[in-house]
Design a protein around this motif. Structure first.
Motif, PDB file in Angstrom:
ATOM      1  N   GLY A 247      63.245  40.553  35.881  1.00 46.35           N
ATOM      2  CA  GLY A 247      62.485  41.600  35.207  1.00 46.35           C
ATOM      3  C   GLY A 247      62.863  43.006  35.632  1.00 46.35           C
ATOM      4  N   PHE A 248      63.369  43.187  36.865  1.00 51.02           N
ATOM      5  CA  PHE A 248      63.752  44.530  37.295  1.00 51.02           C
ATOM      6  C   PHE A 248      64.847  45.101  36.399  1.00 51.02           C
ATOM      7  N   ARG A 249      65.814  44.267  36.054  1.00 53.66           N
ATOM      8  CA  ARG A 249      66.899  44.736  35.215  1.00 53.66           C
ATOM      9  C   ARG A 249      66.376  45.146  33.831  1.00 53.66           C
ATOM     10  N   GLU A 250      65.454  44.354  33.284  1.00 58.08           N
ATOM     11  CA  GLU A 250      64.901  44.692  31.973  1.00 58.08           C
ATOM     12  C   GLU A 250      64.104  45.985  32.025  1.00 58.08           C
ATOM     13  N   ILE A 251      63.324  46.166  33.099  1.00 53.50           N
ATOM     14  CA  ILE A 251      62.559  47.411  33.232  1.00 53.50           C
ATOM     15  C   ILE A 251      63.502  48.603  33.307  1.00 53.50           C
ATOM     16  N   GLY A 252      64.591  48.450  34.076  1.00 48.67           N
ATOM     17  CA  GLY A 252      65.564  49.531  34.185  1.00 48.67           C
ATOM     18  C   GLY A 252      66.211  49.859  32.866  1.00 48.67           C
ATOM     19  N   GLU A 253      66.515  48.824  32.084  1.00 45.94           N
ATOM     20  CA  GLU A 253      67.164  49.038  30.792  1.00 45.94           C
ATOM     21  C   GLU A 253      66.217  49.681  29.786  1.00 45.94           C
ATOM     22  N   ARG A 254      64.939  49.278  29.823  1.00 49.06           N
ATOM     23  CA  ARG A 254      63.998  49.761  28.820  1.00 49.06           C
ATOM     24  C   ARG A 254      63.370  51.106  29.170  1.00 49.06           C
ATOM     25  N   LEU A 255      63.134  51.344  30.459  1.00 47.27           N
ATOM     26  CA  LEU A 255      62.352  52.521  30.850  1.00 47.27           C
ATOM     27  C   LEU A 255      63.045  53.413  31.874  1.00 47.27           C
ATOM     28  N   GLY A 256      64.177  52.966  32.423  1.00 48.13           N
ATOM     29  CA  GLY A 256      64.900  53.751  33.397  1.00 48.13           C
ATOM     30  C   GLY A 256      65.854  54.737  32.728  1.00 48.13           C
ATOM     31  N   LEU A 289      67.001  48.514  38.716  1.00 42.21           N
ATOM     32  CA  LEU A 289      66.146  49.480  38.029  1.00 42.21           C
ATOM     33  C   LEU A 289      66.877  50.764  37.664  1.00 42.21           C
ATOM     34  N   ARG A 290      68.084  50.914  38.184  1.00 42.18           N
ATOM     35  CA  ARG A 290      68.858  52.134  38.012  1.00 42.18           C
ATOM     36  C   ARG A 290      68.122  53.308  38.665  1.00 42.18           C
TER      37      ARG A 290
END
Length: 376
Positions: A247-256, A289-290
């Motif tokens: 989920g960290f990668r998805e959060i970074g892609e969507r909101l980072g 998360l970038r």
């Protein structure tokens, strides 16, 4: 704290069932009975659970509690009011005070002496909060990640109720606050990926890999979450409690990407890998998360695991250096500029005993006054 602790009040079993039933409608995180993780947490089994309890009670190694007094930067309301916007203060564990647009936001408020349902039993604070609860300025809002005792203290929340504008919570946690007497009009409950905009700042509840509950009867009856704060060009991630997951990668892609990530680094153990991250995973989560700057939290205040109290700081420092991650380690109460963070000092070494210093050298960690490390 109530005269009858939460976990002894059997009525909470019925309250939990009601919370879970009310919140289940439309939430993909609910299986019809309880909230759940994207990646199911393996059943621990009674034997393993009892073994963990036994180890925590009777087999604690030395060094899980500081040998001396922690350096804490005392705060006052005047100092907070004079501080510029986009200031961050660690008040202890995962309690963080942010100043945004001239107003104040507090995460996972715990000002009590113990992270426990009891006043005289359970993990005791290593240090007093940098500012007394009564001295806090009025809060625009409180942000809650989940309902465990080291993140949600009933006495603290009730003391803040009259001077707090809004409580942002995952599903079900807000109902718990309302049961305690918080004005329902002040409570806003969000599912994962839902957002609330408060005076131009957007708060989004994002996934986490954890669990919830305050008693023997209410396990996973409320949701847990991480949070994303977006204030114009500023992006901040607050992890709450979580194991490592995709989920960290998805959060970074969507909101980072994120200017600052506030990520748990502490109370970890190989016995519970699905709910708390090892420091290596903390750093990887930051990369996923970038994130630009990493601030390790969930440490330095309570004895909640088997590792030495300063180990999370040492390990995350070395790992961040090796991977080229910018790490900020402010003292409790020290101001951090979210727009331009500073690295901070190795303040935890100021309280290391000689025995702890010897153990640190044996692990290859430089000690106070020695060279090396990400924060040199």
């Amino acid at each position: 704290m109530a005269s009858i602790p939460d976990f002894l009040d059997r009525r909470l079993g019925f309250a939990a069932a009601r919370r879970s039933r009310v919140m289940s409608d439309g939430s993909p995180q609910h299986d019809g009975t309880r909230f759940r993780n994207v990646r199911p947490r393996p059943a621990e089994g009674l034997a393993k659970s009892l073994g963990i309890i036994w180890n925590m009670l009777f087999r604690k190694p030395r060094g899980t509690v500081p040998a001396g007094t922690l350096p804490v930067h005392a705060l006052s309301r005047a100092a907070l009011e004079a501080a510029p916007d986009r200031s961050l203060y660690r008040l202890g564990h995962s309690t963080l005070l942010l100043k945004l647009r001239g107003e104040y936001w507090l995460t996972d408020p715990v000002f009590g002496e113990r992270a426990s349902p009891f006043k005289r039993m359970g993990p005791k604070r290593f240090h007093a909060p940098p500012i007394a609860l009564a001295d806090l300025p009025p809060l625009r809002g409180v942000i809650l990640s989940h309902d465990h005792y080291d993140h949600l203290d009933r006495e603290t929340v009730l003391a803040l109720a009259a001077t707090t504008g809004v409580f942002l919570t995952p599903l079900g946690v807000g109902d718990r606050l309302i049961e305690w007497g918080i004005d329902a009009a002040k409570v806003r409950q969000l599912d994962w990926w839902q957002s609330a905009n408060v005076e131009g700042i957007t708060f989004t509840a994002t996934p986490a890999q954890h669990f919830s509950g305050r008693s023997l009867f209410d396990g996973n009856s409320t949701l847990w979450a991480s949070w994303v704060l977006a204030d114009d060009d500023l992006r901040v991630f607050f992890s709450g409690d979580t194991g490592y997951f995709d989920g960290f990668r998805e959060i970074g892609e969507r909101l980072g990407p994120f200017d600052v990530t506030l990520i748990e680094t502490g109370a970890y153990d190989p016995q519970w890998p699905y709910v708390h991250m090892q420091p290596e995973e903390t750093v990887q989560a930051h990369v996923d998360l970038r994130g630009r700057w990493l601030v390790p939290i969930h440490n330095g205040t309570f004895d909640l695991a088997m590792h030495r109290w300063q180990e999370p700081f040492e390990r995350v420092t070395g790992l961040s250096l090796a991977r080229g991650v910018a790490l900020a380690t402010p003292r409790m109460g020290e101001r951090l500029d979210l727009a331009a963070p500073h690295r901070g000092e190795r303040w935890w070494r100021e309280v290391a005993s000689e025995a702890e210093a010897v153990a640190a050298r044996a692990r290859g960690w430089p000690c106070r006054g020695e060279e090396g490390g990400a924060n040199s």
